[in-house]
Motif scaffolding. Structure first.
Motif, PDB file in Angstrom:
ATOM      1  N   LEU A 209       0.853  -1.320   0.053  1.00  0.00           N
ATOM      2  CA  LEU A 209       0.093   0.102  -0.078  1.00  0.00           C
ATOM      3  C   LEU A 209       0.777   1.304  -0.069  1.00  0.00           C
ATOM      4  O   LEU A 209       0.661   2.002  -0.770  1.00  0.00           O
ATOM      5  N   LEU A 210       1.807   1.287   0.840  1.00  0.00           N
ATOM      6  CA  LEU A 210       2.753   2.260   0.933  1.00  0.00           C
ATOM      7  C   LEU A 210       3.461   2.745  -0.324  1.00  0.00           C
ATOM      8  O   LEU A 210       3.516   3.863  -0.890  1.00  0.00           O
ATOM      9  N   GLU A 211       3.927   1.522  -1.032  1.00  0.00           N
ATOM     10  CA  GLU A 211       4.619   1.755  -2.354  1.00  0.00           C
ATOM     11  C   GLU A 211       3.610   2.508  -3.401  1.00  0.00           C
ATOM     12  O   GLU A 211       4.038   3.365  -3.974  1.00  0.00           O
ATOM     13  N   ASN A 212       2.280   1.970  -3.218  1.00  0.00           N
ATOM     14  CA  ASN A 212       1.667   2.531  -4.332  1.00  0.00           C
ATOM     15  C   ASN A 212       1.085   4.168  -3.807  1.00  0.00           C
ATOM     16  O   ASN A 212       0.787   4.705  -5.046  1.00  0.00           O
ATOM     17  N   VAL A 213       0.872   4.266  -2.737  1.00  0.00           N
ATOM     18  CA  VAL A 213       0.591   5.781  -2.237  1.00  0.00           C
ATOM     19  C   VAL A 213       1.620   6.732  -2.638  1.00  0.00           C
ATOM     20  O   VAL A 213       1.556   7.643  -3.366  1.00  0.00           O
ATOM     21  N   LEU A 214       3.209   6.190  -2.542  1.00  0.00           N
ATOM     22  CA  LEU A 214       4.094   6.920  -2.853  1.00  0.00           C
ATOM     23  C   LEU A 214       4.114   7.281  -4.229  1.00  0.00           C
ATOM     24  O   LEU A 214       4.683   8.176  -4.887  1.00  0.00           O
ATOM     25  N   ALA A 215       3.815   6.304  -5.031  1.00  0.00           N
ATOM     26  CA  ALA A 215       3.626   6.297  -6.450  1.00  0.00           C
ATOM     27  C   ALA A 215       2.599   7.301  -6.942  1.00  0.00           C
ATOM     28  O   ALA A 215       3.088   7.913  -8.139  1.00  0.00           O
ATOM     29  N   ILE A 216       1.581   7.417  -6.333  1.00  0.00           N
ATOM     30  CA  ILE A 216       0.897   8.627  -6.736  1.00  0.00           C
ATOM     31  C   ILE A 216       0.743   9.861  -6.202  1.00  0.00           C
ATOM     32  O   ILE A 216      -0.027  10.751  -6.445  1.00  0.00           O
ATOM     33  N   SER A 217       1.316   9.834  -4.984  1.00  0.00           N
ATOM     34  CA  SER A 217       1.062  10.863  -4.269  1.00  0.00           C
ATOM     35  C   SER A 217       2.262  12.288  -4.628  1.00  0.00           C
ATOM     36  O   SER A 217       3.323  12.041  -4.855  1.00  0.00           O
ATOM     37  N   SER A 218       1.364  13.320  -4.661  1.00  0.00           N
ATOM     38  CA  SER A 218       2.219  14.498  -5.059  1.00  0.00           C
ATOM     39  C   SER A 218       2.622  15.314  -3.925  1.00  0.00           C
ATOM     40  O   SER A 218       3.433  16.535  -3.899  1.00  0.00           O
ATOM     41  N   VAL A 219       2.366  14.865  -2.689  1.00  0.00           N
ATOM     42  CA  VAL A 219       2.437  15.587  -1.389  1.00  0.00           C
ATOM     43  C   VAL A 219       3.530  14.655  -0.454  1.00  0.00           C
ATOM     44  O   VAL A 219       3.325  13.364  -0.778  1.00  0.00           O
ATOM     45  N   PRO A 220       4.198  15.013   0.397  1.00  0.00           N
ATOM     46  CA  PRO A 220       4.894  14.002   1.192  1.00  0.00           C
ATOM     47  C   PRO A 220       4.173  13.224   1.925  1.00  0.00           C
ATOM     48  O   PRO A 220       2.939  13.433   2.261  1.00  0.00           O
ATOM     49  N   VAL A 221       4.465  11.806   2.192  1.00  0.00           N
ATOM     50  CA  VAL A 221       3.860  10.998   3.091  1.00  0.00           C
ATOM     51  C   VAL A 221       4.426  10.744   4.433  1.00  0.00           C
ATOM     52  O   VAL A 221       5.626  10.436   4.408  1.00  0.00           O
ATOM     53  N   SER A 222       3.618  10.709   5.645  1.00  0.00           N
ATOM     54  CA  SER A 222       4.051  10.428   6.889  1.00  0.00           C
ATOM     55  C   SER A 222       3.498   9.136   7.353  1.00  0.00           C
ATOM     56  O   SER A 222       2.500   8.636   6.893  1.00  0.00           O
ATOM     57  N   ILE A 223       4.268   8.408   8.179  1.00  0.00           N
ATOM     58  CA  ILE A 223       3.999   7.234   8.673  1.00  0.00           C
ATOM     59  C   ILE A 223       3.607   7.396  10.127  1.00  0.00           C
ATOM     60  O   ILE A 223       4.574   7.858  10.856  1.00  0.00           O
ATOM     61  N   ASP A 224       2.580   7.040  10.728  1.00  0.00           N
ATOM     62  CA  ASP A 224       1.996   7.044  11.897  1.00  0.00           C
ATOM     63  C   ASP A 224       2.343   5.766  12.863  1.00  0.00           C
ATOM     64  O   ASP A 224       1.733   4.657  12.582  1.00  0.00           O
ATOM     65  N   THR A 225       3.556   5.762  13.487  1.00  0.00           N
ATOM     66  CA  THR A 225       4.081   4.462  14.260  1.00  0.00           C
ATOM     67  C   THR A 225       4.933   5.051  15.345  1.00  0.00           C
ATOM     68  O   THR A 225       5.574   6.040  15.242  1.00  0.00           O
ATOM     69  N   TYR A 226       4.916   3.990  16.116  1.00  0.00           N
ATOM     70  CA  TYR A 226       5.992   4.237  17.387  1.00  0.00           C
ATOM     71  C   TYR A 226       7.011   3.087  17.274  1.00  0.00           C
ATOM     72  O   TYR A 226       7.717   2.877  18.312  1.00  0.00           O
ATOM     73  N   LYS A 227       6.703   2.280  16.282  1.00  0.00           N
ATOM     74  CA  LYS A 227       7.766   1.104  16.340  1.00  0.00           C
ATOM     75  C   LYS A 227       8.847   1.380  15.157  1.00  0.00           C
ATOM     76  O   LYS A 227       8.577   1.649  14.032  1.00  0.00           O
TER      77      LYS A 227
END
Length: 400
Positions: A209-227
């Protein structure tokens, strides 16, 4: 009304200078009077009583006021909190004298001077990743759109945990004004009732999913995680930011991962339970300062930090309202402020409304947050909140 008399709210030197110019004060007068027209109340904690007594005497001699705890004058207590009430001119004169005093007063004077400087100057940041750029500037609120790929998130659990739905959601949020997409694969919902999952399961949800989001997103992508394991793999795939709901304090390896990739990191206040030994804003600021210190020690640049008061996390509904009313105190940390209130339970409890009917309440918190210095708002309804933010930004301008 005789003479059109009215009270002005002047909170910065620039505002004071602008008002003086409007009454046709000459340039020299503006320089002299500006510092007299701005009044600031500042709180310091844990000052040695000997130092507090000298501090008070110094400000009194300049025309300011200082409140200290009972027992300070006769040294029957070791330390006291201090409340200073003075104009900028009185601060500047007192600071100059305090820097020449004993008992740690030069260090206190520097802290006062830094706080005044930080209060006058909003933090600015510019992050870039190739063609993607994120600029944090005064009078321009950024919108972080929430993409939860979880079955149990409190507001939209299960709605976007298929590839097609998630990608359509990303495209929709960007079209509606999102400046950042924040992806969460584990529910970290407030009140600690989300289902905990392993790093492996969290990454399994994120993965392709992240790979596909990064491929289409024109804005920065943040990951909500504490791990840290999830953060590392996400950054290896090309994620641009980390949003840590435990502010680098859950796992020491998280700060090392962020330092390695030199990415912006949102550090949020959080705690188990809702008990606070001292003033709640004091404890939030102390927690976030500790997070900053942990990150700096690991090699994270100061300019990479974004702070979040953690509305709903380790706080009762009433405590959330107190934090909202005092958000401006976070500016003392000298970092951009992210506010995440979208559809949260405290809004529902005030309005007596279910989670799907809290848009107006969320809008009120977004407006309040912007007024009190928030630079980024994390929201579900990007279209509506982006419009609210744009209108607030236009009204908050002080240059007309």
């Amino acid at each position: 009304m005789a003479f059109n008399a009215r009270i002005l709210t002047v909170s910065s030197l620039k505002q004071a200078q602008d008002e003086l110019a409007k009454v046709n004060c000459d340039k020299t007068g503006i320089q002299i009077m500006g510092n007299k027209a701005v009044f600031k109340v500042m709180k310091l904690e844990g000052i040695l009583t000997k130092s507090a007594n000298l501090l008070k005497q110094t400000f009194l001699a300049k025309g300011g006021e200082v409140a200290v705890g009972r027992g300070t004058a006769d040294l029957s207590v070791e330390r006291t909190d201090v409340l200073i009430c003075a104009t900028l001119k009185q601060y500047k004169m007192a600071i100059s004298q305090l820097k020449m005093q004993p008992w740690g007063l030069p260090k206190i004077a520097q802290a006062i001077e830094d706080a005044l400087t930080d209060n006058e100057k909003a933090p600015e940041r510019r992050y870039s990743w190739g063609e993607k750029v994120l600029s944090i500037l005064p009078q321009r609120t950024l919108i972080m759109g929430i993409l939860n790929v979880t079955p149990d998130s409190f507001s939209d659990g299960g709605r976007y945990n298929t590839m097609d739905n998630a990608l359509r959601r990303v495209e929709e949020m960007i079209q509606n004004g999102a400046d950042i997409i924040d992806i969460g694969a584990e529910s970290t919902r407030p009140y600690q009732d989300g289902e905990k999952i392993s790093a492996e399961e969290e990454m399994e949800r994120l993965g392709s999913l992240l790979e596909n989001v990064l491929a289409i997103s024109s804005v920065p992508v943040s990951i909500d995680t504490y791990k840290p394991k999830v953060a590392l793999q996400a950054l290896q795939l090309g994620a641009h930011m980390i949003n840590d709901v435990w502010g680098l304090q859950h796992d020491p390896d998280m700060s090392k991962v962020v330092a390695q990739y030199k990415v912006p990191v949102v550090i949020m206040h959080n705690q188990n339970g809702t008990n606070y030994e001292k003033d709640i804003m004091s404890e939030i600021c102390s927690f976030l300062q500790k997070s900053i210190d942990i990150g700096l020690e690991a090699g994270i640049s100061f300019n990479q930090f974004i702070v979040d008061p953690g509305i709903g996390f380790g706080k009762t509904p009433e405590q959330n309202l107190v934090v909202m009313s005092r958000l401006e105190e976070l500016t003392s940390l000298r970092c951009p402020i992210l506010l995440g209130t979208s559809n949260k339970r405290f809004i529902g409890e005030v309005l007596q409304l279910p989670v799907e009917d809290r848009a107006e309440g969320t809008g009120a918190t977004v407006s309040m947050g912007i007024m009190k210095g928030s630079n980024i708002v994390r929201v579900h309804d990007v279209k509506v909140m982006a419009r609210i933010a744009k209108m607030m930004d236009a009204m908050m301008r002080r240059d007309v």
